[in-house]
Scaffold this active site. Structure first.
Site, PDB file in Angstrom:
ATOM      1  N   ASP A  23      30.911 100.303-116.828  1.00  0.00           N
ATOM      2  CA  ASP A  23      31.659  99.164-116.843  1.00  0.00           C
ATOM      3  C   ASP A  23      30.782  97.846-116.836  1.00  0.00           C
ATOM      4  OD1 ASP A  23      34.601  98.392-114.793  1.00  0.00           O
ATOM      5  OD2 ASP A  23      33.593  97.271-116.267  1.00  0.00           O
ATOM      6  N   TRP A  24      31.274  96.909-116.715  1.00  0.00           N
ATOM      7  CA  TRP A  24      30.735  95.548-117.180  1.00  0.00           C
ATOM      8  C   TRP A  24      29.381  95.296-116.196  1.00  0.00           C
ATOM      9  CZ3 TRP A  24      31.497  91.839-120.920  1.00  0.00           C
ATOM     10  CH2 TRP A  24      30.948  90.623-120.878  1.00  0.00           C
TER      11      TRP A  24
END
Ligand code: GLC
Length: 715
Positions: free
Chosen positions: A264-265
């Site tokens: 994820d980011w």
């Protein structure tokens, strides 16, 4: 390209080119290569040359931009490996559907698949090849802003609807240019963040993971999802992004997953604040070893892998990751056509076409849940209506994660009522959190002239979605005051709710004659709400997440364990049992609950046998009669309880359901089959098994009531 040729391509790549394939940055770095060398790119550690080695990008795009970026990229990429474009297409692309938590309340698998199919056609027409969806995190804490993206608290529904989204996006053949690669997320158990605070710690027994949180991810990858996203949270002490047990032992070895894993980011570099990596080198090493193929939004891999991959075992991990990414690009035909046949014309004809608006209207109608109706709905067209509240004419009803939706395309509640040609006395859009005394008096005067008062209340959008977490789940005080003010006028009082989480509606329910949970209903929200208010759609939605009586009850969910002192068993015990002294244990509205304009009667239970051997199946059936005036959809739910097991099992667990349409005075017999597989669970020794012994089944219209019967499982 044949998959066998991928290995040949891999053998031609330099170490730098391989690392590039593992890196994902924003599309904005490619809009105009002259400016992208400044600004935030400087925080990312890679050179201008390496920019033409990046494997995938995410973010804003349209067909024209995709064509230009891909063309310039291929002109600069030595081996002609195309870029893959990813995006958050979560509940629609240009045509925005209700938030996933709302969609799940339709209990309509086919409809949910249809919304994903539309999203794929629209998103791919604008140049995307992949979407970070479906999110199938089990959620039991409405303080968490991201409950909007989930399919609620139940494992079976998250599994069924997650799979439906994968089917809709991928449509069985990713070579079809109208498809999107699906990325199931967030692996794993992101929705169990302590305190409902985003990014917070998750600590769950392996038993509970396997029985309640893992199945939706598992079913989605078994349905063919070609990518999966690691979650931000720590899971049992180790961040998911560096969790080798999770990403290799469970995902790869036990489940046999061969697709791509994307962080994820920023989650790779977040290993540093998590306190499990000292620096980017550590973070890169832990992530690659754990099984992260694509590093989203940061460049730890570019910084660290040239040195780390001098170790042959690390280079092998790198090669495996690159091969999976190249295979993913090959799956969607990028080597044959890096543009997947996009064109400005095709994009223009596809986005927000009338057929897609119809799907959005149907989805918003079926996702709404009627929570209360003291015979004031449906409204008569002859009645004079006043519409008041922060959402009366507010077009911000798309909900979070509607990045490409356009508020100008939205049918507001006001517009929906106007489209019905009803008598609309007035429309008063108020603020969310305060209404001046003058304004209040003005509204009261206008409301006196109306026959019916409709209040469009709710939460501001930014109180939902990622990092939209709250400690208080009631409506703002100003809205409650408005409600009480209107109540004093002694007119039919209908409350429409536009929100992204279960709210504490204790005050609302007392005052309103009818309450319709509309969620963030999307582009066609106003039309769908008007359809329901005037009986053109008979509400059929059923809650997929419990509504607490107050934040103090959280977590409250239907499939809880009995405890050693269940309240129901100790009726004569005043104090020493599992209860609160100040509120009941039960939520205000339970999982599976929802009213309609029809009335359904359940009777005539039939069971084929009271004993079930492991090799056969039994059937049960119930008659459902519509004793109301309206044709309606009823969702008949079958719950199970394992009375004695190796571990304590939920007091109820949804194992099947069926939706039927019944006309007034019509009776339909709804039948289910049950076999031993429906009764299995993971015990404390990681055995997946069923127990001989007694099981209780309940057939009903929601998780709080129904007609029960017992069956004994025998060898
Ligand atoms: C966000 C979200 C994730 C999303 C990703 C890309 O932080 O956690 O769900 O897909 O970043 O925008």
């Amino acid at each position: 390209m044949k998959n066998e040729e991928i290995k040949t391509l891999l053998s031609k790549m330099t170490l730098e080119e391989k690392i590039g394939q593992l890196t994902q940055i924003r599309t904005s770095y490619y809009y105009n290569s002259n400016t992208s060398a400044t600004g935030t790119i400087s925080k990312l550690k890679f050179t201008k040359e390496q920019k033409w080695m990046i494997g995938t990008v995410l973010g804003k795009l349209d067909a024209k931009m995709m064509f230009e970026i891909q063309k310039e990229y291929l002109d600069n990429n030595r081996l002609g490996i195309p870029l893959l474009f990813m995006h958050d297409i979560i509940h629609g692309f240009k045509t925005i559907f209700p938030i996933p938590l709302a969609l799940s309340c339709s209990w309509d698998e086919e409809l949910i698949e249809k919304t994903a199919r539309v999203a794929a056609r629209e998103g791919s027409s604008s140049g995307y090849q992949a979407t970070f969806s479906p999110m199938v995190d089990i959620v039991r804490d409405p303080r968490w802003g991201r409950v909007i993206e989930s399919f609620g608290e139940d494992t079976l529904l998250n599994s069924i609807f997650g799979v439906a989204m994968v089917r809709g996006y991928q449509n069985g053949d990713l070579k079809d240019p109208d498809t999107l690669i699906s990325c199931v997320k967030h692996f794993a158990a992101y929705g169990a963040a302590e305190g409902g605070r985003d990014y917070n710690t998750v600590d769950i027994s392996e038993c509970r993971l396997r029985n309640e949180y893992f199945p939706p991810y598992y079913e989605a990858i078994k349905a063919g999802a070609k990518s999966i996203m690691s979650s931000f949270n720590v899971l049992n002490g180790i961040p998911a992004t560096a969790n080798t047990w999770l990403l290799r032992k469970i995902l790869r070895e036990e489940w046999g997953y061969e697709g791509v894993v994307i962080s994820d980011w920023g989650a790779v570099k977040e290993l540093i604040p998590h306190g499990t990596a000292e620096n980017s080198i550590d973070a890169a090493k832990l992530s690659l070893k754990a099984g992260i193929d694509i590093e989203m939004a940061t460049t730890a891999y570019f910084e660290a892998l040239p040195e780390l991959c001098k170790d042959k075992s690390m280079e092998k991990l790198l090669d495996d990751a690159v091969e999976r990414i190249l295979l993913l690009k090959n799956e969607c035909g990028l080597f044959e056509d890096p543009y997947r046949g996009i064109s400005y014309e095709k994009e223009k004809q596809t986005l927000l076409c009338s057929d897609f608006r119809k799907v959005a209207r149907e989805a918003a109608s079926k996702s709404a849940v009627l929570l209360k109706n003291s015979d004031v709905l449906p409204l008569e067209r002859s009645k004079n209506v006043i519409l008041i509240g922060p959402y009366a004419s507010n077009s911000s009803i798309l909900g979070p994660w509607s990045l490409d939706g356009d508020l100008n395309d939205v049918i507001t509640i006001e517009q929906g009522l106007i489209n019905k040609n009803i008598r609309l006395e007035g429309v008063e859009t108020t603020c969310f959190n305060e209404i001046s005394k003058e304004k209040s008096e003005e509204i009261i005067e206008k409301a006196k002239r109306a026959d019916v008062i409709v209040l469009a209340l709710g939460e501001e959008e930014e109180k939902s979605g990622e990092a939209g977490c709250v400690s208080n789940i009631t409506l703002p005080e100003a809205q409650i005051k408005l409600l009480r003010c209107m109540k004093k006028l002694n007119k039919p009082l209908i409350v429409l709710l536009i929100n992204g989480r279960p709210l504490d509606l204790t005050n609302v329910i007392e005052e309103a004659d009818a309450v319709l949970e509309c969620w963030f209903p999307g582009t066609e929200g106003g039309n769908a709400i008007a359809d329901i208010l005037y009986g053109d759609y008979n509400p059929s939605g059923k809650l997929t997440m419990s509504f607490p009586r107050g934040v103090g009850q959280i977590p409250v969910y239907y499939n809880n364990l009995a405890t050693g002192r269940p309240k129901e068993l100790l009726k004569n015990e005043k104090r020493y049992k599992s209860q609160y002294l100040d509120v009941p244990n039960e939520p205000l509205f339970p999982f599976g609950y929802g009213l309609g304009y029809s009335k359904f009667k359940y009777d005539n239970l039939n069971i084929s046998k009271k004993e079930l051997s492991k090799k056969e199946r039994i059937s049960c059936s119930i008659n459902v009669t519509n004793i109301g005036k309206y044709t309606g959809i009823e969702t008949v739910q079958l719950y199970m309880r394992d009375k004695v097991a190796d571990i304590s099992r939920p007091v109820k667990q949804l194992i099947k359901y069926k939706q039927i349409i019944i006309n007034p005075n019509e009776t339909k017999t709804v039948e289910f089959t049950i076999d031993e597989k429906d009764l299995r669970y993971w015990n404390g020794e990681n055995q997946y098994k069923s127990d001989e012994g007694l099981f209780e089944f309940t057939l009903g219209k929601d998780s709080s009531e129904g007609i029960s019967f017992e069956v004994r499982l025998i060898s």
